[in-house]
Scaffold this active site. Structure first.
Site, PDB file in Angstrom:
ATOM      1  N   LYS A  14      38.875 -17.427 -11.328  1.00  0.00           N
ATOM      2  CA  LYS A  14      39.371 -16.163 -10.796  1.00  0.00           C
ATOM      3  C   LYS A  14      40.745 -15.908 -11.379  1.00  0.00           C
ATOM      4  O   LYS A  14      41.501 -16.837 -11.676  1.00  0.00           O
ATOM      5  CB  LYS A  14      39.477 -16.217  -9.272  1.00  0.00           C
ATOM      6  CG  LYS A  14      39.319 -14.865  -8.600  1.00  0.00           C
ATOM      7  CD  LYS A  14      37.872 -14.400  -8.638  1.00  0.00           C
ATOM      8  CE  LYS A  14      37.672 -13.137  -7.809  1.00  0.00           C
ATOM      9  NZ  LYS A  14      36.248 -12.753  -7.769  1.00  0.00           N
TER      10      LYS A  14
ATOM     11  N   LEU B  99      34.541   0.265   3.631  1.00  0.00           N
ATOM     12  CA  LEU B  99      33.679   1.217   2.925  1.00  0.00           C
ATOM     13  C   LEU B  99      34.153   1.443   1.493  1.00  0.00           C
ATOM     14  O   LEU B  99      34.224   2.565   1.013  1.00  0.00           O
ATOM     15  CB  LEU B  99      33.624   2.540   3.687  1.00  0.00           C
ATOM     16  CG  LEU B  99      32.936   2.477   5.052  1.00  0.00           C
ATOM     17  CD1 LEU B  99      33.160   3.779   5.824  1.00  0.00           C
ATOM     18  CD2 LEU B  99      31.446   2.184   4.910  1.00  0.00           C
ATOM     19  N   GLY B 100      34.480   0.357   0.823  1.00  0.00           N
ATOM     20  CA  GLY B 100      34.770   0.441  -0.600  1.00  0.00           C
ATOM     21  C   GLY B 100      33.486   0.666  -1.382  1.00  0.00           C
ATOM     22  O   GLY B 100      32.464   1.075  -0.820  1.00  0.00           O
TER      23      GLY B 100
ATOM     24  N   VAL C 162      31.308  -1.404  -2.669  1.00  0.00           N
ATOM     25  CA  VAL C 162      30.174  -2.204  -2.204  1.00  0.00           C
ATOM     26  C   VAL C 162      29.794  -1.813  -0.780  1.00  0.00           C
ATOM     27  O   VAL C 162      28.619  -1.613  -0.468  1.00  0.00           O
ATOM     28  CB  VAL C 162      30.507  -3.707  -2.278  1.00  0.00           C
ATOM     29  CG1 VAL C 162      29.372  -4.528  -1.655  1.00  0.00           C
ATOM     30  CG2 VAL C 162      30.736  -4.133  -3.723  1.00  0.00           C
ATOM     31  N   GLY C 163      30.789  -1.709   0.097  1.00  0.00           N
ATOM     32  CA  GLY C 163      30.514  -1.398   1.494  1.00  0.00           C
ATOM     33  C   GLY C 163      29.805  -0.068   1.664  1.00  0.00           C
ATOM     34  O   GLY C 163      28.861   0.041   2.470  1.00  0.00           O
ATOM     35  N   TYR C 164      30.230   0.937   0.906  1.00  0.00           N
ATOM     36  CA  TYR C 164      29.589   2.250   1.053  1.00  0.00           C
ATOM     37  C   TYR C 164      28.168   2.227   0.483  1.00  0.00           C
ATOM     38  O   TYR C 164      27.244   2.800   1.078  1.00  0.00           O
ATOM     39  CB  TYR C 164      30.411   3.342   0.371  1.00  0.00           C
ATOM     40  CG  TYR C 164      30.066   4.726   0.887  1.00  0.00           C
ATOM     41  CD1 TYR C 164      30.754   5.258   1.970  1.00  0.00           C
ATOM     42  CD2 TYR C 164      29.039   5.471   0.328  1.00  0.00           C
ATOM     43  CE1 TYR C 164      30.426   6.507   2.480  1.00  0.00           C
ATOM     44  CE2 TYR C 164      28.691   6.717   0.830  1.00  0.00           C
ATOM     45  CZ  TYR C 164      29.397   7.233   1.907  1.00  0.00           C
ATOM     46  OH  TYR C 164      29.066   8.462   2.421  1.00  0.00           O
TER      47      TYR C 164
END
Length: 340
Positions: free
Chosen positions: A78, A175-176, A178-180
């Protein structure tokens, strides 16, 4: 610093700065037993250098576990770039970061993560070939969401007796990208959606487009629901928050959801099924890894389809051993990473 590396079983740690571009970057390589380290680049305004270092080390370890359990020929790494208040040129900064990556000779391959984009990866590609999720390679976020959705169905089957999400109450935290995307999949499957995000505009979008029910960020974890899907930043599950949960399953896209492995035991004692994050959210890594190798969409889709089955196997082992799924997943990953 060496004690931190030893505790995390980190192979190497690389620091670089470039005064002309403002670059201050850290690359952590956790394990390369299965192949070169692959993991995204974060570009965030960290409170201090130690926080950035801790984030890189913790996330690199998670990437090793994620790649191993996904059956990918890559290790875990990372990178984090400390986001300055002002920079002369974003493109110049990421090109400088590409030179840092290139100096490692292929030991680390980067990709998008929080705060970075495919356009940033295009800049990195100007100075190194050890990069994926460029504009040409495509955004891994939808694939992460697809994998999490498959994992939620497997988790529902294990704990609730059916993988049919129709009518289930699912609380999505974050809700980025991926979340959205996950929220859209859940609504299409008939789930009743509760959402929170620090960005009120994203919440309103979910209300307007998905008929989601908005919940204050500080109240979401205590919202009665069937499934909680953490899709924001890590360490959301700690002794204090676990006591608040009113759900049967925790299954989401966020990395490092547990503040410590002991929290997994607390969830188990409460009868809450927790999907190990580095298993359920591996879809993005699968996409970037296979794309980097030149595989097509069919190969990516086939690999994504295995996520639910992998979780089901871990749940079965956990029941047989009377251990938390996170304990089982860690043991399985370490068998793969440290087998000699």
């Amino acid at each position: 610093m060496f004690s931190l590396m030893q505790a995390a079983r980190l192979e190497s740690l690389h620091l670089a700065r470039d005064p002309d571009s403002g670059l201050q970057a850290i690359i952590a390589i956790h394990n390369s037993h299965l192949g070169p380290a692959l993991g995204g680049c974060r570009y965030l305004a960290y409170p201090d250098e130690q926080a950035a270092l801790d984030d890189a080390v913790r996330l690199a370890r998670g990437m090793s576990y994620k790649a191993a359990l996904a059956g990918l020929p890559f290790g875990g790494g990372k990178s984090v770039i400390l986001r300055p208040a002002h920079i002369p040129s974003r493109a110049q900064l990421f090109e400088a970061f590409g030179r840092m990556i290139d100096s490692l000779g292929g030991a680390y391959i980067t990709a998008v993560d929080s705060g970075t984009s495919s356009a940033d990866m295009d800049c990195i590609a100007q100075t190194t070939s050890f990069v994926t999720s460029t504009t040409a390679a495509g955004d891994p976020s939808p694939h992460t969401a697809l994998g999490v959705f498959a994992g939620i169905r497997a988790s529902a089957l294990d704990r609730l007796g059916s993988d049919d999400l129709q009518g289930l109450r699912v609380a999505v935290q974050g809700l980025g990208q991926v979340g959205y995307a996950l929220a859209e999949l859940l609504v299409a499957a008939g789930a009743e959606l509760y959402v929170s995000d620090l960005d009120s505009g994203r919440v309103q979008l979910a209300v307007d487009e998905l008929q989601a029910r908005p919940v204050a960020a500080e109240a979401l974890l205590a919202t009665p629901c069937d499934i909680l899907a953490p899709c924001a930043l890590g360490a959301v599950l700690n002794p204090a928050t676990v006591a608040q949960l009113r759900c049967a399953v925790v299954a989401g896209a966020a990395n490092n959801q547990l503040s410590s492995l002991e929290v997994a035991d607390a969830l188990e004692r409460r009868g809450i099924l927790h999907a190990p994050d580095y298993v359920i959210n591996s879809g993005g890594l699968i996409h970037v890894a296979l794309t980097y190798q030149g595989a097509g969409a069919a190969a990516v889709t086939a690999h994504l389809s295995r996520i639910g089955g992998r979780l089901s196997e871990i749940y079965a082992h956990a029941k047989a051993d009377k251990r938390a799924p996170a304990r089982v997943a860690e043991a399985l990953a370490e068998q793969l990473l440290y087998a000699r």
